[in-house]
Design a protein around this motif. Structure first.
Motif, short mmCIF file in Angstrom:
data_model
loop_
_atom_site.label_atom_id
_atom_site.label_comp_id
_atom_site.label_asym_id
_atom_site.label_seq_id
_atom_site.Cartn_x
_atom_site.Cartn_y
_atom_site.Cartn_z
N TRP A 1 -29.94 -37.00 -14.89
CA TRP A 1 -31.20 -37.72 -15.36
C TRP A 1 -31.94 -37.04 -16.72
O TRP A 1 -31.86 -35.96 -16.82
CB TRP A 1 -32.29 -37.84 -14.35
CG TRP A 1 -33.58 -38.62 -14.82
CD1 TRP A 1 -33.67 -39.69 -15.08
CD2 TRP A 1 -34.71 -37.99 -15.50
NE1 TRP A 1 -34.96 -39.91 -15.93
CE2 TRP A 1 -35.63 -38.84 -15.71
CE3 TRP A 1 -35.27 -36.35 -15.32
CZ2 TRP A 1 -37.13 -38.56 -16.03
CZ3 TRP A 1 -36.65 -36.15 -15.50
CH2 TRP A 1 -37.42 -37.36 -15.96
N TRP B 1 -44.66 -36.18 -16.86
CA TRP B 1 -43.58 -35.41 -16.11
C TRP B 1 -44.04 -34.00 -15.61
O TRP B 1 -43.56 -33.76 -14.39
CB TRP B 1 -42.42 -35.37 -16.94
CG TRP B 1 -41.67 -36.97 -17.08
CD1 TRP B 1 -41.33 -37.78 -15.97
CD2 TRP B 1 -41.22 -37.46 -18.25
NE1 TRP B 1 -40.61 -38.74 -16.41
CE2 TRP B 1 -40.48 -38.71 -18.13
CE3 TRP B 1 -41.21 -37.06 -19.42
CZ2 TRP B 1 -39.99 -39.53 -18.62
CZ3 TRP B 1 -40.60 -37.94 -20.45
CH2 TRP B 1 -39.97 -39.21 -20.13
N GLY C 1 -36.82 -38.43 -12.78
CA GLY C 1 -35.78 -39.04 -12.23
C GLY C 1 -35.93 -40.48 -11.99
O GLY C 1 -35.00 -41.23 -11.37
N ARG C 2 -37.30 -40.73 -11.72
CA ARG C 2 -37.67 -42.12 -11.34
C ARG C 2 -38.33 -43.01 -12.61
O ARG C 2 -38.57 -44.26 -12.50
CB ARG C 2 -38.56 -42.29 -10.19
CG ARG C 2 -38.26 -41.57 -9.08
CD ARG C 2 -38.63 -42.19 -7.73
NE ARG C 2 -38.49 -43.43 -7.61
CZ ARG C 2 -37.55 -44.27 -7.03
NH1 ARG C 2 -36.53 -43.49 -6.68
NH2 ARG C 2 -37.66 -45.52 -6.97
N PHE C 3 -38.41 -42.40 -13.82
CA PHE C 3 -38.93 -43.12 -14.72
C PHE C 3 -38.25 -42.46 -16.02
O PHE C 3 -38.46 -41.21 -16.37
CB PHE C 3 -40.45 -42.94 -14.81
CG PHE C 3 -41.23 -43.49 -16.19
CD1 PHE C 3 -40.89 -44.68 -16.84
CD2 PHE C 3 -42.05 -42.58 -17.07
CE1 PHE C 3 -41.24 -45.20 -17.88
CE2 PHE C 3 -42.39 -42.98 -18.25
CZ PHE C 3 -41.96 -44.25 -18.62
N THR C 4 -37.63 -43.44 -16.87
CA THR C 4 -36.86 -42.80 -18.02
C THR C 4 -37.36 -43.75 -19.22
O THR C 4 -37.72 -44.97 -19.11
CB THR C 4 -35.32 -43.42 -17.85
OG1 THR C 4 -34.87 -42.85 -16.87
CG2 THR C 4 -34.39 -42.73 -18.99
N ARG D 1 -36.38 -47.63 -9.69
CA ARG D 1 -36.88 -46.83 -10.90
C ARG D 1 -37.14 -47.57 -12.04
O ARG D 1 -37.02 -48.77 -12.01
CB ARG D 1 -35.68 -45.98 -11.25
CG ARG D 1 -35.11 -45.03 -10.26
CD ARG D 1 -33.70 -44.28 -10.83
NE ARG D 1 -33.15 -43.05 -10.04
CZ ARG D 1 -32.63 -43.35 -8.84
NH1 ARG D 1 -32.14 -44.65 -8.57
NH2 ARG D 1 -32.16 -42.49 -8.23
N GLN D 2 -37.90 -46.95 -13.00
CA GLN D 2 -38.41 -47.86 -14.12
C GLN D 2 -38.12 -47.15 -15.59
O GLN D 2 -37.84 -46.14 -15.61
CB GLN D 2 -39.95 -47.86 -14.10
CG GLN D 2 -40.50 -48.46 -12.65
CD GLN D 2 -42.19 -49.00 -12.71
OE1 GLN D 2 -42.37 -49.62 -13.74
NE2 GLN D 2 -42.70 -48.52 -11.91
N GLU E 1 -42.96 -36.27 -8.96
CA GLU E 1 -42.22 -37.17 -8.17
C GLU E 1 -41.70 -38.43 -9.08
O GLU E 1 -40.80 -39.24 -8.91
CB GLU E 1 -43.13 -37.91 -7.38
CG GLU E 1 -44.14 -38.85 -7.72
CD GLU E 1 -45.51 -37.99 -8.39
OE1 GLU E 1 -45.44 -36.79 -8.52
OE2 GLU E 1 -46.44 -38.54 -8.81
N LEU E 2 -42.08 -38.45 -10.46
CA LEU E 2 -41.63 -39.42 -11.39
C LEU E 2 -40.44 -39.04 -12.20
O LEU E 2 -39.75 -39.70 -12.91
CB LEU E 2 -42.71 -39.80 -12.62
CG LEU E 2 -43.96 -40.55 -11.91
CD1 LEU E 2 -44.98 -40.86 -13.10
CD2 LEU E 2 -43.32 -41.89 -11.58
N ASP F 1 -32.70 -49.29 -7.91
CA ASP F 1 -33.55 -48.99 -6.81
C ASP F 1 -34.91 -48.48 -7.03
O ASP F 1 -35.50 -47.41 -6.55
CB ASP F 1 -32.81 -47.50 -6.21
CG ASP F 1 -31.52 -47.89 -5.94
OD1 ASP F 1 -31.02 -49.02 -5.68
OD2 ASP F 1 -30.56 -46.89 -5.96
#
Ligand code: ADP
Ligand code: F6P
Length: 494
Positions: free
Chosen positions: A362, A313, A321-324, A287-288, A318-319, A285
């Protein structure tokens, strides 16, 4: 495939390095074979598989003696033998003084210009000389086993004195050397005690040809010879040095990877499946997933990278949980104190960040603290939306090229330190300065925001370039140059 074996014709090819390509180790299931991590082995094993020569190296595996013959020789790879490894045996004092000592506490930090890690002891240097002499004897022994000519190719900074020793034993042997790491300018080399820098340079001038990664290292080497060896005549335009009535050639030959092999690994159905699983887990979804693969070494800018991620982070909630970030790191040179403390710091800093910013579902940094096989590397590289290479200094950096080769979907952005040899070669990477943390953080942001079109455009360019400059092109250019010099020498001798 380039037919570079033609250069070797009637000539026995003897490769010499500290690190061996296959280590036999006692494991829980009996004897296991392991391939050590590092650019040298990854680059040269395919080379030797095609040339079928002999590789002289330190027998570092716990079961090495038990699988080698009396001369220390064994055929590899064991499942499909292609060439011979001739092992040189070192005891604990040798390993401490020569490998952990002079090579890794003195020369490695000097060449990478990270002088805060530089440590010189006379006993290190003496042991380095003694072990280099032992390697020279092993090579001379290999050369004696064949009736025709031999070409000796020495690798890297562990063996700077071997060519000079060999020349005294076998003056007509053709010897060349590839220096995998940077070569420092005179202001840095002079941190070695007076006399030692001269001995080191004289040792290297035992070669007929000296190969560096990029022009800057060639220039640094020539500047050092000019400054510390007044009886040498340096010609920077022709890239030659006349020393003790011999001509030594110097040149830049950027190393690369087996591009087709990495592309094939990255494109297999099994990789497809594993990439999907990995992306489902970390990058679904929109995410990166960021990736990197390293030996844990202070030259790689690992703590600088972790710091940049932490700031990212912290400043951009906002990143979360969206960038691992998936970090595959293998411990390296763990007997050297600077490496031990770096290993601890990497684990501690990762845990702190994960505790501070992570949540029940996450984990910001996923740390895989081990050496992984080539199939898994290909999965990681292909799955990445970006790869961060933050070396403070790096001779070339093959991880950058492996990432590009495996990006068959052309989705990933390569953030590449400007202090790597690869940065001078690869066009299309997003260059960073790892010492400038704010610039580093903003580069990660830019990469994450880059459009799919821009990513594809950059990646295509890099992939096109890489296909024209593979490990086999590298080998071909070195062997072409070496055999041309050999032929010149022979015609001058008649
Ligand atoms: P260096 O020669 O300083 O180690 P390079 O980037 O030039 O740096 O080469 C590193 C090589 O080692 C690459 O081929 C890379 O795939 C391999 N490597 C590094 N870390 C790992 C790891 N954790 N697992 C497996 N291979 C690794
Ligand atoms: O590529 C540079 C290099 O120092 C190689 O010579 C070496 O094999 C590799 O890094 C890994 O280091 P080590 O052999 O000390 O494990």
């Amino acid at each position: 495939m380039l037919d570079f074996v033609r250069y070797l014709n009637d000539c026995k090819f003897i490769l010499v390095s500290n690190r061996e390509p296959y280590e036999h180790m006692y494991g829980s299931g009996g004897i296991e074979v392991r391939q050590p991590a590092g650019g040298l082995v990854s680059a040269l094993d395919p080379t030797m598989q095609y040339t079928h020569g002999t590789w002289v190296a330190w027998g570092s595996g716990t079961a090495d003696r038990d699988v080698s013959d009396e001369a220390g020789r064994v055929q590899v790879p064991s499942e499909d033998p292609q060439y011979t490894v001739h092992r040189v045996w070192l005891d604990d004092a040798d390993i401490d003084g020569y490998y952990h000592g002079f090579a890794n506490r003195a020369l490695w930090p000097l060449c990478h210009m990270l002088i805060q890690h530089f440590e010189f002891r006379t006993e290190y240097w003496e042991r380095y000389r003694a072990v280099n002499l032992r390697f020279a004897h092993a090579v001379a022994d290999e050369a004696e086993r064949c009736t025709g000519r031999s070409m000796v190719w020495i690798q890297d900074y562990h063996l700077a004195l071997v060519s000079e020793f060999l020349r005294a034993m076998r003056p007509n042997l053709f010897v060349h050397q590839f220096w995998h790491i940077p070569f420092p300018p005179p202001d840095i080399l002079q941190l070695l005690p007076t006399g030692t820098q001269e001995s080191l340079l004289r040792g290297m001038l035992g070669n007929d040809l000296l190969e560096f990664q990029i022009d800057r290292y060639v220039e640094n080497f020539m500047d050092c010879v000019e400054q510390f060896l007044p009886d040498a005549e340096v010609d920077p335009v022709r890239q030659t040095i006349v020393f003790r009535d011999r001509v030594i050639h110097v040149g830049a030959f950027p190393i690369s990877i087996d591009v087709e092999r990495f592309e094939a690994l990255a494109s297999s159905p099994e990789t497809d499946r594993r990439v999907q699983t990995l992306r489902e887990r970390y990058a679904r979804d929109g995410r990166q997933l960021g990736v990197c693969v390293d030996r844990v070494d202070y030259t790689k800018g690992i703590l600088e990278r972790i710091r940049a991620l932490e700031i990212l982070w912290a400043e951009s909630p906002e990143l979360r949980g969206r960038f691992t970030f998936l970090f595959v790191a293998t411990p390296s040179r763990s007997n050297v104190p600077a490496y031990q403390s770096l290993e601890r710091d990497v684990v501690d800093r990762t845990r702190e960040i994960n505790e501070q910013y992570g949540s029940a579902d996450w984990t910001p940094i996923v740390l895989v603290n081990e050496n992984v096989d080539a199939d898994l590397l290909a999965v990681v590289y292909r799955a990445g939306d970006l790869c961060i290479i933050s070396s403070l200094q790096d001779g070339m950096n093959l991880v950058a090229k492996e990432f590009v080769a495996c990006q068959v979907d052309e989705r990933g952005v390569l953030l590449l330190s400007r202090f790597t040899g690869s940065a001078e070669e690869i066009e299309g990477a997003y260059l960073i300065n790892p010492f400038n943390v704010d610039g580093f953080v903003s580069a990660i942001r830019t990469a994450l925001d880059m459009t799919p079109d821009e990513r594809r455009r950059r990646m295509r360019r890099m992939r096109r370039q890489l296909r024209n400059s593979t490990i086999f092109d590298w080998l071909d250019s070195i062997l072409a140059r070496a055999t041309a010099i050999m032929a010149q020498q022979q015609s001058a001798a008649v």
